[in-house]
Enzyme design. Structure first.
Site, PDB file in Angstrom:
ATOM      1  N   GLU A  45     -12.751   4.671   5.084  1.00 42.32           N
ATOM      2  CA  GLU A  45     -12.862   3.827   6.269  1.00 42.32           C
ATOM      3  C   GLU A  45     -14.078   4.164   7.128  1.00 42.32           C
ATOM      4  O   GLU A  45     -14.347   3.453   8.108  1.00 42.32           O
ATOM      5  CB  GLU A  45     -11.608   4.017   7.115  1.00 42.32           C
ATOM      6  CG  GLU A  45     -11.524   5.443   7.656  1.00 42.32           C
ATOM      7  CD  GLU A  45     -10.185   5.767   8.283  1.00 42.32           C
ATOM      8  OE1 GLU A  45      -9.170   5.360   7.715  1.00 42.32           O
ATOM      9  OE2 GLU A  45     -10.183   6.421   9.317  1.00 42.32           O
ATOM     10  N   GLN A  58       0.823  -1.206   0.000  1.00 34.91           N
ATOM     11  CA  GLN A  58       0.000   0.000   0.000  1.00 34.91           C
ATOM     12  C   GLN A  58       0.862   1.263   0.000  1.00 34.91           C
ATOM     13  O   GLN A  58       0.334   2.364  -0.090  1.00 34.91           O
ATOM     14  CB  GLN A  58      -0.917   0.007   1.234  1.00 34.91           C
ATOM     15  CG  GLN A  58      -1.944  -1.112   1.220  1.00 34.91           C
ATOM     16  CD  GLN A  58      -2.824  -1.141   2.455  1.00 34.91           C
ATOM     17  OE1 GLN A  58      -2.991  -2.176   3.060  1.00 34.91           O
ATOM     18  NE2 GLN A  58      -3.405  -0.021   2.846  1.00 34.91           N
ATOM     19  N   ARG A  89      -8.514  -0.571   7.859  1.00 32.05           N
ATOM     20  CA  ARG A  89      -9.512   0.371   7.355  1.00 32.05           C
ATOM     21  C   ARG A  89      -9.779   1.445   8.408  1.00 32.05           C
ATOM     22  O   ARG A  89     -10.921   1.696   8.799  1.00 32.05           O
ATOM     23  CB  ARG A  89     -10.789  -0.380   6.983  1.00 32.05           C
ATOM     24  CG  ARG A  89     -11.399   0.213   5.723  1.00 32.05           C
ATOM     25  CD  ARG A  89     -12.458  -0.589   5.103  1.00 32.05           C
ATOM     26  NE  ARG A  89     -13.029   0.193   4.011  1.00 32.05           N
ATOM     27  CZ  ARG A  89     -14.045  -0.189   3.291  1.00 32.05           C
ATOM     28  NH1 ARG A  89     -14.617  -1.335   3.521  1.00 32.05           N
ATOM     29  NH2 ARG A  89     -14.504   0.574   2.326  1.00 32.05           N
ATOM     30  N   CYS A  90      -8.718   2.065   8.835  1.00 28.63           N
ATOM     31  CA  CYS A  90      -8.789   2.891  10.035  1.00 28.63           C
ATOM     32  C   CYS A  90      -7.617   3.855  10.028  1.00 28.63           C
ATOM     33  O   CYS A  90      -6.535   3.504   9.606  1.00 28.63           O
ATOM     34  CB  CYS A  90      -8.703   1.956  11.238  1.00 28.63           C
ATOM     35  SG  CYS A  90      -8.364   2.760  12.790  1.00 28.63           S
TER      36      CYS A  90
END
Ligand code: CDP
Length: 792
Positions: free
Chosen positions: A748, A230, A377-378
């Protein structure tokens, strides 16, 4: 300004141009739907070898010896790599993105089940895997530590005895806020509401597992590394530092990525071993994780034990909050953390509410589990923070006897208070929480559901309705370079834009899509700013030789940072385009009006299109002006962005067997200006599903010996379309005042905001039966236990 617009205010550009506000179809889906995506495992290089990793079967043991001779002798095996071998190259340990160290291949001890112990390089992947059982490792078992409480207890065995002088298991300790002011507010409180809860360990489980192909030429030193990352640029720098390779000779290529969710941020040992092996052997080496390897050894998330308290005055207003948290970091403190914030951005836990004092104490502990703490996702622990405050506020409403929406409305930060300085030091850029919650109530018919609840939840009823609310505020878009860096690298991001002579363009990004639709939405930002149709703009990312440096995509930072960079670089090009247009039309630049895609001489019908201008940039530019229409921007945002939302869930709980189902749900999200409303809705729908999974079924547990229970999708449950409830979506639009296009992140939001709403709903159903808390996942046996006093 808040507009309750569903789906959004009218776009400025035509559908053909497809700028901001158009729900154009995702450009990338043509290749994905037709099976033409190119993922890491699709890449085959000439002469490529394959790697398999031997992992520890136990959670904690000293390694007495490793005998690889039998494996080494197996036909087709090219090499067996051990930690001892790597130590010869000073590669047995590597730095982590949190500034800790992590074993690449274990030398002294194994510290979690699934830890990397040795690797086999072979001519085919089956041979590599078949050779693993032939490696003989002599382990001396040590007691396993499986909870942070055990880990920090006096006399606990030291897990990280590799760290010189380390005599305990503390991974970090950190605090934020004003303790004295907070304690004083609590001393004056009319009532104190408290909650102890655990946000359980979970795993992001992207569809595509992690992997690498390292292709290092021993002759030229060129290292081309295909990797599911990522953050390819940051990885390149870490590789240069770890392996001592010159950074200009390292090229990271990410291919298409089948989901990341934070799982593909860390540097995993397999990447380093494959690269070292390729360097030594002189051939490309491929390693692709199996599903089980991904589930047992790569970055876990959450695992926060939290205690929170609210001080409440006689008018039912919150006056202070305090929180103390204990996080289970596993054996290595390994994921990315901004250097200044050791518990990520947990101190956003003051939420959407106005009060002057707060204090947060955070401690992390090493345990014999795989490294934890990835931002699943944070935005660096925002999920845990949001869960704590939204559970606490609901509990407070119940305890003071107020409707939870009224209690929230009574305590929300008011629209006129923005920008709002939170008691833990964040400056919320904009918000209108009252409008979002009012809209959610209207869409779901909140009052109607409350009436139905009153009718149905009578004494003796076995099917109870519960209504759960969560009104979260996030902090996304790391970040301004004053405060945010990873290992010292400032968290800016970049965009490079080149408009070709024929008016088509290529946009190169420092951020990295993993399926979020960047090829479409970032093209839409350029379309908005330059009027070039989005379909004429190619978006490139994930090849460090061909994209500008950036910190990558996680924590919903792409739109707030990379999207801003895209708008700014487009505006730079528009300035040059204006000079070119003035030259072509033989007028002064000041006499030109701009509408997306065209300059017109004010008061006339004389005009040139952006495509005419692009052609002139290469064929007819004025004397003294550089040829070309291109530029690059490195964008350092002045502040983070603060998306928010209000979610309401209605559930029905069966008191007979403890099961519950969602009867209705609404999510009203505000991410400022929506670039592509359809993509935003997709992001929210996915997040609501993940939140549902956390609340309902996903659970990673360990036995007392540190054995991971559930290392496949039969045991670690991912909801399918069958289990997933239907969601209703609503939107408000409160632009970020400092973002060039007013956008905030959204990727997110729903994963962050929704778990508390589901749990609040179940607790709401059971409140009258004396149940004040149930930890996630809210499994039937926990509900039943809470109701019947059987514990959980
Ligand atoms: O960093 P990440 O891409 O995961 O999250 P994001 O920046 O929130 O963006 C997720 C997707 O939603 C991207 O395709 C964005 O461009 C899109 N988006 C949007 O269309 N409008 C917004 N206000 C925010 C995101």
């Amino acid at each position: 300004m808040t507009v309750t617009n569903e789906p959004g205010s009218a776009p400025r550009t035509s559908p053909e141009i497809g700028g901001i506000g158009h729900s154009v179809r995702r450009k990338e889906d043509d290749r994905f739907i037709q099976g033409a995506g190119r993922y890491l495992d699709d890449v085959v290089l000439p002469g490529m070898l394959h790697m398999a990793i031997l992992r520890s079967p136990v959670a904690h043991a000293r390694i007495r010896s490793i005998d690889a001779s039998e494996a080494q002798a197996m036909p087709g095996v090219v090499a067996v790599v051990t930690g001892e071998l790597l130590a010869g190259y000073n590669l047995a340990w590597m730095p982590t993105l949190s500034g800790d160290t992590q074993a690449v291949l274990a030398t002294d001890k194994v510290r979690f089940q699934g830890q990397e112990v040795a690797a086999v390089i072979a001519t085919d992947p089956y041979i590599a895997h078949d050779a693993l059982p032939l490696i003989n490792v002599d382990y001396e078992d040590l007691p396993a530590i499986t909870s942070p409480q055990q880990s920090l207890a006096p006399g606990a065995p030291v897990i990280r005895d590799d760290k010189e002088g380390k005599s305990d298991n503390e991974a970090y300790s950190w605090e934020a806020g004003d303790k004295a002011a907070t304690d004083a507010a609590f001393a004056r409180a009319a009532r104190v509401v408290s909650l102890d809860t655990h946000y359980p360990r979970s795993h992001p489980s992207p569809l595509e597992t992690c992997g690498v192909i390292a292709d290092v030429s021993p002759i030229t030193g060129q290292a081309t590394i295909y990797m599911t990352s990522q953050a390819p640029h940051a990885i390149r720098t870490v590789f240069a530092l770890v392996a001592g390779l010159p950074e200009e000779n390292i090229r990271i290529i990410t291919c298409d990525i089948g989901g990341g969710f934070g799982n593909k941020v860390p540097v995993y040992p397999g990447y380093v071993v494959a690269t070292a092996a390729s360097l030594v052997i002189g051939k490309p080496v491929k390693w692709v994780e199996s599903r089980t390897e991904n589930l047992i050894s790569t970055g876990f998330a959450r695992d926060f034990h939290m205690h929170g308290e609210l001080a409440i005055d006689a008018d039912n207003r919150i006056t202070a909050m305090r929180a103390s948290i204990l996080s289970d970091q596993g054996a290595f403190y390994a994921d990315a953390q901004p250097t200044k914030f050791r518990a990520g951005l947990f101190h956003i836990c003051t939420g959407s509410y106005e009060y002057p004092a707060a204090h947060v104490e955070a401690r992390g502990a090493y345990t014999n589990k795989a490294p934890g703490g990835v931002a699943y996702r944070c935005s660096f622990r925002v999920t845990e923070a949001s869960y704590l405050i939204e559970r606490l506020v609901d509990k407070a409403a119940h305890e003071v006897g107020m409707d939870p929406t009224e209690f929230r409305m009574n305590n929300f930060i008011k629209p006129e208070q923005f920008p709002y300085l939170s008691p833990t030091g964040f400056v919320y850029d904009s918000g209108d929480y009252h409008t979002a919650l009012a809209l959610a109530k209207r869409i779901i018919d909140y009052d109607g559901w409350r009436r139905r609840q009153a009718e149905q939840n009578v004494p003796g009823a076995t099917k109870l309705i519960g209504i759960g609310v969560a009104s979260f505020t996030e902090v996304v878009g790391a970040g301004n370079s004053r405060e945010y860096d990873i290992l010292g690298i400032k968290m800016f991001d970049s965009a490079e834009l080149r408009v070709h002579p024929t008016g088509k363009a290529i946009l190169k990004l420092g951020v990295q899509t993993q399926g979020q639709g960047h090829e479409t939405t970032f093209a839409q930002i350029v379309a908005e700013e330059l009027g070039i149709p989005y379909s004429d703009i190619k978006v490139q990312y994930g090849d460090t030789d061909n994209t500008p440096y950036g910190l990558g995509t996680y924590a919903s930072r792409s739109t707030p940072v990379g999207g801003a960079a895209t708008a700014v670089v487009s505006r730079k090009l528009r300035q040059k385009a204006q000079a070119l247009a003035a030259h072509l039309l033989e007028v002064s630049e000041d006499d030109l009006d701009w509408e997306p895609g065209r300059f017109t001489v004010r008061g006339t019908d004389k005009s040139v299109s952006i495509q005419d201008v692009a052609f002139a940039a290469y064929t007819n530019h004025p004397e003294g002006m550089e040829a070309g229409l291109e530029g690059v921007t490195y964008y350092d945002p002045p502040n983070m962005t603060y998306p928010f939302g209000s979610y309401i869930v209605v559930v029905e709980v069966d008191t007979g067997d403890g099961t519950w189902k969602v009867l209705d749900m609404v999510a009203v999200d505000d991410c400022g200006v929506r670039i592509n409303p359809m993509i935003v809705d997709g992001q929210i729908t996915g997040g609501l599903t993940e939140g549902f999974a956390k609340a309902n079924m996903q659970w990673i547990t360990f036995d007392d010996d540190g054995n991971r229970i559930g290392s496949n999708f039969m045991d670690y449950l991912i909801p399918t379309a069958w289990e997933t409830p239907r969601f209703r979506l609503g939107a408000t639009v409160t632009p970020s005042p400092h973002h060039p296009i007013g956008a905030k992140g959204v990727g997110e939001s729903a994963t962050v905001g929704s778990p508390a709403a589901y749990v609040n709903a179940v607790v709401d159903a059971l409140w009258s039966r004396g149940v004040a808390n149930i930890d996630m996942p809210v499994l039937p046996h926990r509900v039943w236990g809470a109701l019947h006093g059987a514990g959980s």
